[in-house]
Write an enzyme that holds these catalytic residues in place. Sequence first.
Site, PDB file in Angstrom:
ATOM      1  N   ASN A  85      -2.338  21.743 -20.613  1.00 48.50           N
ATOM      2  CA  ASN A  85      -0.951  22.035 -20.924  1.00 48.50           C
ATOM      3  C   ASN A  85      -0.593  21.514 -22.313  1.00 48.50           C
ATOM      4  O   ASN A  85      -0.442  22.279 -23.260  1.00 48.50           O
ATOM      5  CB  ASN A  85      -0.047  21.425 -19.844  1.00 48.50           C
ATOM      6  CG  ASN A  85       1.405  21.822 -19.997  1.00 48.50           C
ATOM      7  OD1 ASN A  85       1.798  22.353 -21.029  1.00 48.50           O
ATOM      8  ND2 ASN A  85       2.198  21.579 -18.991  1.00 48.50           N
ATOM      9  N   ASP A  86      -0.530  20.199 -22.448  1.00 49.90           N
ATOM     10  CA  ASP A  86      -0.116  19.622 -23.727  1.00 49.90           C
ATOM     11  C   ASP A  86      -1.044  19.996 -24.877  1.00 49.90           C
ATOM     12  O   ASP A  86      -0.596  20.211 -25.998  1.00 49.90           O
ATOM     13  CB  ASP A  86      -0.050  18.100 -23.605  1.00 49.90           C
ATOM     14  CG  ASP A  86       1.007  17.679 -22.596  1.00 49.90           C
ATOM     15  OD1 ASP A  86       1.959  18.453 -22.406  1.00 49.90           O
ATOM     16  OD2 ASP A  86       0.863  16.615 -21.993  1.00 49.90           O
ATOM     17  N   VAL A  87      -2.350  20.097 -24.601  1.00 50.35           N
ATOM     18  CA  VAL A  87      -3.299  20.337 -25.688  1.00 50.35           C
ATOM     19  C   VAL A  87      -3.263  21.776 -26.199  1.00 50.35           C
ATOM     20  O   VAL A  87      -3.912  22.094 -27.176  1.00 50.35           O
ATOM     21  CB  VAL A  87      -4.751  19.966 -25.282  1.00 50.35           C
ATOM     22  CG1 VAL A  87      -4.849  18.500 -24.921  1.00 50.35           C
ATOM     23  CG2 VAL A  87      -5.256  20.842 -24.152  1.00 50.35           C
TER      24      VAL A  87
ATOM     25  N   SER B 234       2.473  14.905 -19.509  1.00 48.31           N
ATOM     26  CA  SER B 234       3.385  14.140 -20.342  1.00 48.31           C
ATOM     27  C   SER B 234       4.832  14.583 -20.135  1.00 48.31           C
ATOM     28  O   SER B 234       5.736  14.074 -20.760  1.00 48.31           O
ATOM     29  CB  SER B 234       2.991  14.284 -21.811  1.00 48.31           C
ATOM     30  OG  SER B 234       3.143  15.618 -22.212  1.00 48.31           O
TER      31      SER B 234
END
Lengths: 98, 455
Positions: free
Chosen positions: B382-384, B423
């Site tokens: 997701n975040d990456v 996060s």
Amino acid sequence: MEIIYLTFILVLSIFLGFELISKVPATLHTPLMSGANAISGITLVGAVLAAGADMGGFAELLAGLAVITASVNVVGGYMVTNRMLSMFKKKDTTGAAK
Amino acid sequence: MSIDMFINLSYIVAAILFIFGLKQLGSPDTARQGNLLSAVGMAIAVFVTLFSTGILSYGTIIICVLIGGGIGAYAAQKVEMTAMPEMVAVFNGTGGMASLLVGWVALFGGSVDSFTAFTVVLSIIIGGVTFTGSLIAYAKLSEKMDGKPIVFDAQRAVNAAIIGAIVLLGYFFVQDPSASSSTLWLLIILAFVFGVMAVIPIGGADMPVVISLLNSYSGLAACAAGFAIDNNLLIVAGSLVGSAGIILTNIMCKAMNRSLANVLFSGFGAVKHSTKTTEGEVKPIVVEDAYLILEAASNVMFVPGYGMAVAQAQHAVRELTECLEENGAEVSFAIHPVAGRMPGHMNVLLAEANVPYDQLIEMDEANAKMDFVDVAIVIGANDVVNPAANEDDTSPIYGMPVIEVPRARTVFVLKRGMAAGFSGVDNPLFFGENTRMLFGDAKASITGLVAEFKG
């Protein structure tokens, strides 16, 4: 003089460590970390020296605990690293990847 | 040749083996041999130490090595690859504890000078912080404890007070070193408390940095113990590990575009919230349609994240890879440096599923070839892959380099449902023009695609 000599070793080893590790590909970061972690179990040498000195009582208890914890670190660290690395394979050289 | 000379010469051999071992760990072809070399070095070092004149009896040593070695071997065999970060954290912790104890015991050998007392204090502090810090990291990684950062108002003041007390007590102890001193007990307790305090404000997503840092500490603790007992092998090996850990920490911080201080003190996600809310339409896709697109694709890139491991989808992914390759497509895996819970974690998980390591590419290479990718498949990441990191300067992850999947012709996102990532940050990728959401369990979706290819 002893202090200077030991510090000398310390400084050189730190530089050597930086040189050795700085070019490791990301693929190997986890095995590298657990392998390096196993090396930090070198404190086992100090623990063995203390545990064999027959100090008795509380000191011997502490030394024994040191040997136990350091052995966990050393044996576990090397074995788990080996287990991980045995899984890394190149593409189809022998067909073993199937 | 005196026995001391023999032992010291053997220590040199051990140090050389450690150095070559670490060097060979730097390349996938030689890594396994490197680890064995370093293990041989360790075996030599411990074995020759047994002949030291200071050793009077072997009973305690043998029993304790067997207990510790047994525990370590059992854990190393049992651990799942997904749980590797926790395992490494625990091993770090035991190493730190051992160094603390070795430093402590050094005081029982008779009177010590103030330099030795100083190094004892250092090994106790670094070892203690490594021990409890690693235990907290373990608890957070294994989700025995909430991964959210724990922050409270007076945190910095409390931490500063602890550090102040440690320095002060350390000073007093060095003036009057003795094994039975109550100052020593206080120092040990404070080191333990500080280890806890140092790790609780760090969020789950930042754990790769913490693990690297604790790894470094465990080396430095061994190094300090080496000074305390005048043993140069401990100093050499400890500082090699210490610098290795620092390099990895630095790589992780760069990968998140944050300074080490920011990771350690900010309490990620607790401070900043994006002011923008992402709006748009989510375009779902079903397995049958996804198959049609994949069948026509000639270049497919997987972008895996920790979610892939949670869904245990890596073996299914490898099967899909084989189907795609038989279909004539070029397949690669783009690995973000902080994907997974520790540096290089995804690579290990994919290796376990028999994905050859030359198929895994790093972020920069992935971004360079993104324009030629027909389908990028995001699994459990997701975040990456969050474009907000490039575009939205109010996003908490703004500035972090990401894998730029929107530049691929089509993006599939495999996701259980619409929830924010580890996060807790919104991801505009899900609303992208060329994004298709493949909802459901990642493993089931991938297995479905494999069945389409085979059927």
